[in-house]
Design a protein around this motif. Structure first.
Motif, PDB file in Angstrom:
ATOM      1  N   UNK A  47       0.829  -1.215   0.000  1.00 53.77           N
ATOM      2  CA  UNK A  47       0.000   0.000   0.000  1.00 53.77           C
ATOM      3  C   UNK A  47       0.861   1.263   0.000  1.00 53.77           C
ATOM      4  N   UNK A  48       1.371   1.645   1.174  1.00 51.52           N
ATOM      5  CA  UNK A  48       2.091   2.925   1.300  1.00 51.52           C
ATOM      6  C   UNK A  48       3.312   2.992   0.394  1.00 51.52           C
ATOM      7  N   UNK A  61     -10.767  10.834  -4.426  1.00 50.02           N
ATOM      8  CA  UNK A  61      -9.528  10.725  -3.666  1.00 50.02           C
ATOM      9  C   UNK A  61      -9.044   9.277  -3.721  1.00 50.02           C
ATOM     10  N   UNK A  62      -7.762   9.103  -4.036  1.00 46.29           N
ATOM     11  CA  UNK A  62      -7.161   7.771  -4.105  1.00 46.29           C
ATOM     12  C   UNK A  62      -6.154   7.656  -2.966  1.00 46.29           C
ATOM     13  N   UNK A  63      -6.567   6.964  -1.911  1.00 45.32           N
ATOM     14  CA  UNK A  63      -5.793   6.947  -0.681  1.00 45.32           C
ATOM     15  C   UNK A  63      -4.554   6.064  -0.791  1.00 45.32           C
ATOM     16  N   UNK A  64      -3.488   6.525  -0.161  1.00 48.71           N
ATOM     17  CA  UNK A  64      -2.255   5.751  -0.099  1.00 48.71           C
ATOM     18  C   UNK A  64      -2.434   4.542   0.820  1.00 48.71           C
ATOM     19  N   UNK A  65      -3.129   4.733   1.929  1.00 51.66           N
ATOM     20  CA  UNK A  65      -3.368   3.666   2.900  1.00 51.66           C
ATOM     21  C   UNK A  65      -4.796   3.160   2.772  1.00 51.66           C
ATOM     22  N   UNK A  66      -5.033   1.903   3.127  1.00 49.29           N
ATOM     23  CA  UNK A  66      -6.406   1.392   3.117  1.00 49.29           C
ATOM     24  C   UNK A  66      -7.307   2.250   4.007  1.00 49.29           C
ATOM     25  N   UNK A  67      -8.547   2.427   3.588  1.00 48.27           N
ATOM     26  CA  UNK A  67      -9.466   3.306   4.317  1.00 48.27           C
ATOM     27  C   UNK A  67      -9.622   2.927   5.790  1.00 48.27           C
TER      28      UNK A  67
END
Length: 453
Positions: A47-48, A61-67
Motif C-alpha cells: 500500500x504505502x 480521492x485515491x488513498x495511499x493507505x487502506x481506508x
C-alpha cells in the motif's frame, strides 16, 4: 486541529503550553499511522510503499493507505488518538527553534476548527469567538489562535529576510491559486477558491508544520539518522537564465504592479517559481532553496505521504535505542537511498496527474458551462506581463484565422487559474482588467486559447 470543513483524514494538531516559569512550548501532534502499518510489513509494501502518496483529484480521492487504517489513525474529537509528538521552543527575536523533543503519546480532547473560522478571527481581530467558531471555543482558545498566527509571522518574516539577504531577491510567496473543483456524475458543479480567501489561516498552520518538519530533520542529523530529507534539485540553465532576468529582444515588460494586491502576489509568485526547481527526497540533507535551509523533511502528514511514515519509523527507533529499549531495526542509508528515489519519482508522477486532472476539469467546465449555442459567457481577467509573439519562433499567432502580435499573462478569478491571452493591443498594461473568451477549448488535449471579446 485546523483543517478544511471537508477534510476527513486529520493528520496533525497544534498545541501551545506554558511551563511554570511562563516559558512557551509549541507542540505539533501528528497521527501515528506507522503503528498501524509497520515498516517492511506486507501491508506497508503493498500500500504505502507502492503508492507513496494520496492523490486528490476532482473526480475522487485515491488513498495511499487502506481506508480502515486511515479511519483508525486519523485524529478525532471523540476518542483518544495515538500521536507522534514534535515539541520545540522558538526564540522570539529571531524565529530560531531550539530545545527539541520527540516522543510518542496520546491526544486527549482534541478539537477541530476550520480555516474559514480561523480566517474570520484574523480578519476581524476579535479576541472573542466569532460567529463561525465552534461552540467549544473560549476567549483563551482565540488568544492561542492569534498567538499561532504571531509565531507564523515571526518565522516567515525571518526566513524572508534570510532569502533576500542571501539572494538579493524577494522570497517566494504562497500566493498561487489552487481551485477546489467539485465533480458530480462526471460534471463540474462548482469551481471555488480554497487557498487565497483563507491565506492567513493556512500560512499559520503551514509555518508551524514547517517548524515541526525542521525539528525532525535537526533531531535526525544530531543523531546521525538517515531520513528522507527534503530539498531542491540543482538549478538548470533555464532556471539560471530566469535568475539573471535578462530581457530578450522583442519582449515587452509593462510596469509591474507595485501594490500588495491579490493579483500582484499571484504573478510575483509565478515569476519566482520559474527560477526554482522541483523538490525531491534524498537520504542525506540537501538544500531547500524555497525554505533557505538544509534542515528539512516531511513528518506531519503520514496519512497521505509515505516519506512521513519513514521519518516516524527512524526517529522512533532512535529514541527507543537511546532509552535502552529494543525496537524495530532502523533503515540503513543504502536502503533509504532506494526509498527516497522511489518517493521522488512517484510523487512527481502524482503531482503531474493532479495538475492534468485539474486542467481537464477546468476546461470541461468552460466547454460545458460557459460555451453555449447562444455564444460564450465572457471571462473577466487581470493582465500581468505582455510579450511580443515575434519573440517566439513564429512571427504572429494564428488562432481561427485571426493573427495576434501580443501575448499577455492573465489571471482569471472565476476559474482560479493563470493563463495566456493573445491580442493586438500594444497599449495593454499590467493590472488592467479585460474580458476574454475561449477561441479553442479541448479538455482531452489540455488546449485552451483565449482571445479578447
Amino acid at each position: 486541529a485546523i483543517d478544511s470543513k471537508s477534510t476527513s483524514e486529520v493528520d496533525d494538531a497544534i498545541g501551545l503550553s506554558y511551563d511554570k516559569d511562563g516559558t512557551e512550548r509549541i507542540a505539533v501532534y501528528v497521527s501515528d499511522a506507522a503503528v498501524h502499518c509497520p515498516f517492511d510489513s506486507k501491508l506497508e509494501t503493498l500500500t504505502a510503499r507502492s503508492m507513496t502518496t494520496t492523490s486528490y483529484l476532482p473526480e475522487g480521492v485515491y488513498f495511499m493507505l487502506p481506508k480502515p487504517i486511515v479511519e483508525a489513525a486519523t485524529l478525532r474529537e471523540d476518542r483518544k488518538c495515538r500521536t507522534f509528538n514534535i515539541n520545540f521552543r522558538m526564540i522570539e527575536a529571531t524565529g530560531e527553534l531550539h530545545d527539541f523533543r520527540i516522543s510518542l503519546g496520546w491526544a486527549h480532547n482534541m478539537k477541530r476548527i476550520t480555516y474559514d473560522a480561523v480566517q474570520e478571527v484574523y480578519d476581524s481581530g476579535s479576541l472573542r469567538p466569532t460567529s463561525s467558531c465552534p461552540r467549544w471555543c473560549t476567549d483563551e482558545d482565540i488568544k492561542k489562535i492569534h498567538r499561532v498566527h504571531e509565531i507564523a509571522k515571526i518565522r516567515m518574516g525571518a526566513r524572508k529576510k534570510r532569502v533576500e539577504s542571501r539572494t538579493g531577491r524577494p522570497s517566494i510567496d504562497s500566493g498561487v491559486p489552487d481551485p477546489l473543483i467539485k465533480v458530480e456524475h462526471m460534471k463540474v458543479v462548482s469551481v471555488e477558491d480554497q487557498i487565497l480567501s483563507t491565506k492567513d489561516a493556512r500560512i499559520a498552520v503551514a509555518e508551524l508544520m514547517i517548524a515541526a518538519n525542521e525539528t525532525c530533520s535537526r533531531v535526525a542529523q544530531a543523531r546521525k539518522v538517515s531520513l528522507p530529507f527534503r530539498g531542491t534539485r540543482p538549478l538548470s540553465s533555464d532556471h539560471l537564465a530566469n535568475l539573471e532576468e535578462v530581457a530578450r529582444p522583442g519582449v515587452i515588460s509593462f510596469p509591474q504592479l507595485t501594490d500588495q494586491s491579490l493579483v500582484s502576489r499571484v504573478f510575483d509568485t509565478i515569476d519566482s517559481l520559474s527560477s526554482v526547481s522541483r523538490a525531491i527526497y534524498h537520504h542525506e540533507p540537501i538544500a531547500h532553496v524555497g525554505l533557505d535551509t538544509f534542515d528539512y523533511c516531511h513528518a506531519t502528514s503520514p496519512l497521505r505521504r509515505y516519506p512521513d511514515m519513514l521519518v516516524h519509523h527512524q526517529l522512533k527507533v532512535a529514541v527507543a535505542q537511546e532509552r535502552g529499549h529494543s525496537f524495530e531495526t532502523d533503515i540503513q542509508p543504502f536502503h533509504m537511498a532506494e526509498l527516497t528515489a522511489l518517493c521522488s519519482e512517484k510523487q512527481e508522477q502524482a503531482a503531474l496527474l493532479q495538475d492534468k486532472s485539474s486542467l481537464y476539469w477546468l476546461l470541461r467546465f468552460i466547454k460545458d458551462s460557459l460555451i453555449g449555442a447562444d455564444g460564450q459567457t465572457p471571462l473577466e481577467c487581470t493582465v500581468g506581463n505582455t510579450r511580443r509573439v515575434s519573440a517566439a519562433i513564429e512571427e504572429e499567432r494564428d488562432i481561427n484565422g485571426a493573427c495576434f502580435a501580443y501575448c499577455s499573462d492573465v489571471y482569471l478569478p472565476r476559474l482560479q487559474m493563470v493563463h495566456s491571452l493573445y491580442h493586438n493591443d500594444g497599449e495593454l498594461q499590467a493590472g488592467w482588467t479585460v474580458f476574454c473568451q475561449a477561441a479553442k477549448c479541448d479538455p482531452l488535449s489540455g488546449l485552451l486559447e483565449l482571445v479578447p471579446v
